[in-house]
Design a protein around this motif. Structure first.
Motif, PDB file in Angstrom:
ATOM      1  N   ARG A 165      44.358  40.423   2.983  1.00  0.00           N
ATOM      2  CA  ARG A 165      43.498  40.975   4.041  1.00  0.00           C
ATOM      3  C   ARG A 165      44.312  41.767   5.049  1.00  0.00           C
ATOM      4  O   ARG A 165      43.773  42.610   5.771  1.00  0.00           O
ATOM      5  CB  ARG A 165      42.755  39.847   4.750  1.00  0.00           C
ATOM      6  CG  ARG A 165      41.724  39.139   3.889  1.00  0.00           C
ATOM      7  CD  ARG A 165      40.894  38.149   4.703  1.00  0.00           C
ATOM      8  NE  ARG A 165      40.232  37.203   3.820  1.00  0.00           N
ATOM      9  CZ  ARG A 165      40.579  35.935   3.655  1.00  0.00           C
ATOM     10  NH1 ARG A 165      41.603  35.458   4.367  1.00  0.00           N
ATOM     11  NH2 ARG A 165      39.926  35.167   2.823  1.00  0.00           N
ATOM     12  N   ARG A 219      37.258  34.282  -5.632  1.00  0.00           N
ATOM     13  CA  ARG A 219      37.254  34.569  -4.200  1.00  0.00           C
ATOM     14  C   ARG A 219      37.790  35.978  -3.937  1.00  0.00           C
ATOM     15  O   ARG A 219      37.240  36.722  -3.099  1.00  0.00           O
ATOM     16  CB  ARG A 219      38.094  33.543  -3.452  1.00  0.00           C
ATOM     17  CG  ARG A 219      37.527  32.134  -3.470  1.00  0.00           C
ATOM     18  CD  ARG A 219      38.423  31.177  -2.706  1.00  0.00           C
ATOM     19  NE  ARG A 219      38.473  31.526  -1.285  1.00  0.00           N
ATOM     20  CZ  ARG A 219      39.415  31.117  -0.451  1.00  0.00           C
ATOM     21  NH1 ARG A 219      40.420  30.363  -0.909  1.00  0.00           N
ATOM     22  NH2 ARG A 219      39.388  31.468   0.820  1.00  0.00           N
ATOM     23  N   ALA A 220      38.860  36.357  -4.617  1.00  0.00           N
ATOM     24  CA  ALA A 220      39.419  37.699  -4.439  1.00  0.00           C
ATOM     25  C   ALA A 220      38.413  38.760  -4.867  1.00  0.00           C
ATOM     26  O   ALA A 220      38.242  39.788  -4.180  1.00  0.00           O
ATOM     27  CB  ALA A 220      40.708  37.836  -5.244  1.00  0.00           C
ATOM     28  N   LEU A 255      45.097  35.254  -0.211  1.00  0.00           N
ATOM     29  CA  LEU A 255      43.975  36.067   0.259  1.00  0.00           C
ATOM     30  C   LEU A 255      44.197  36.524   1.701  1.00  0.00           C
ATOM     31  O   LEU A 255      43.902  37.681   2.049  1.00  0.00           O
ATOM     32  CB  LEU A 255      42.674  35.272   0.150  1.00  0.00           C
ATOM     33  CG  LEU A 255      42.205  34.940  -1.263  1.00  0.00           C
ATOM     34  CD1 LEU A 255      41.021  33.979  -1.220  1.00  0.00           C
ATOM     35  CD2 LEU A 255      41.823  36.204  -2.020  1.00  0.00           C
TER      36      LEU A 255
END
Length: 375
Positions: free
Chosen positions: A170, A191-192, A166
């Protein structure tokens, strides 16, 4: 290659001397490996009652083992083909393996597939997501230290709940993560999605990456590949999937740090599975350089700490006994008295690292980031 057992005399059963023997023996093996010599340190057995330290090497010949021991500056008492095993061996507080009785059973190569399956079950137990949050700063530091940039193709090995994958996404990198625990991958996917990040996630183990040769600009792992069952195979895979000129970055807990203490404490209560090597080996630059081998250059490392805060030592121990796979699995193998003893030792460990700053317990967990460039 065959396995050879080296016997060293340790005066008065001195743990500190035994630890020194192990450290220099491992460095000597790594040095010879880098020189293309077929010798490798595997593990140690410390028997304080007999004032003896045993070193287990894998090598093409006894002469190479003798050379490794000599290079380490150790006084060799005896070396022989490995036909001895330690009954009830367990990792001692000094990081060596302690056992009080020796049996003359023939040693066989461990079934790494079975070991990998056992470890997969360990990491599937408890609820690692409750622990993973503590390592976010480590993953962010790793990605920043390696300098992941936009459009780079990045692989996060043993991604867990996706911290490194992740963080790379970003930065507008093309991010891929693999792990062998489906439940953790599902958390990484959620979460992604929550952050609207594009991350490719796949189920695989570190020793058998499904990716093609030289297919990534950057290959990373934070507190992940260090727990692979087969350290050598995992290291070969890291190098294999990195393109020439690409970077490898690994963040691992150090042997002497707080988490190294957790793992030693667990090992003092429950013996590790046969064939398991200390995960914190990856927290030593020389060992990682030896594992990565001649396929890399420019190996370097830095150490850092991540500060953790708990209400008190008991809160730390209960959190890890309930949710952290290794401590949860170990506790499940103990009776009530054994679990109480393990809990007491974990509380004592935490309190011994308390910085004593105001209310609560504050302690620093040391880790090492090792970087290398693929030749």
């Amino acid at each position: 290659m065959a396995e050879y057992l080296v016997e060293l005399y340790v005066s008065q059963g001195d743990h500190a001397v035994a630890r020194h023997h192990v450290a220099v023996a491992e460095r000597a093996g790594a040095d010879l490996t880098r020189e293309g010599r077929a010798v490798r340190y595997l593990q140690s057995f410390f028997v304080p009652e007999d004032e003896t330290c045993f070193l287990l090497y894998e090598a093409d010949s006894v002469d190479l083992v003798t050379e490794a021991v000599g290079r380490a500056g150790l006084r060799l008492e005896h070396v022989s083909a490995a036909t001895t095993s330690v009954a009830g061996a367990q990792e001692s507080p000094g990081g060596t393996t302690k056992g009080t009785s020796m049996t003359s059973t023939t040693t066989s190569n461990p079934d790494l597939t079975e070991l990998r399956d056992k470890q997969q079950k360990v990491w599937s137990s408890g609820d690692y997501n409750k622990i993973a949050a503590l390592t976010v700063p480590v993953s962010e530091h790793l990605v920043d230290h390696v300098g992941v940039g936009p459009n780079e193709r990045v692989l996060d090995v043993a991604t867990g709940t996706g911290h490194v994958a992740l963080a790379a996404a970003r930065r507008s990198a093309e991010s891929v993560g693999i792990d062998y625990v489906p439940e953790l991958l599902e958390i990484a996917r959620r979460r992604a999605e929550a952050e609207d990040l594009v991350v490719e996630l796949a189920e695989a183990d570190a020793e058998h990456l499904p990716q093609e040769d030289a297919s990534f600009d950057v290959v990373l792992s934070a507190i992940g590949v260090m727990f692979a069952a087969d350290h050598d195979a995992a290291a070969r895979e890291l190098v294999r999937v990195t393109r020439p000129g690409g970077r490898i970055g690994l963040a691992s807990w150090t042997p002497e740090g707080f988490v190294g203490g957790i793992l030693r404490t667990v090992g003092a209560h429950v013996s590790p599975p046969p064939g398991a090597q200390p995960a914190t080996r990856w927290g030593t630059e020389e060992v990682v350089a030896g594992l990565l081998g001649d396929g890399v250059t420019d190996v370097s490392s830095v150490t850092a700490t991540v500060t953790q805060r708990f209400t008190d030592g008991a809160a730390f121990a209960d959190l890890f006994l309930t949710y952290y796979g290794p401590t949860f699995a170990a506790a499940s193998r103990l009776d009530d008295q054994g679990r109480a003893a393990l809990r007491a030792d974990l509380i004592a460990l935490a309190e011994s690292h308390d910085r004593g700053e105001g209310d609560g317990l504050v302690c620093d967990w040391e880790y090492r980031i090792v970087t290398a460039t693929r030749r």
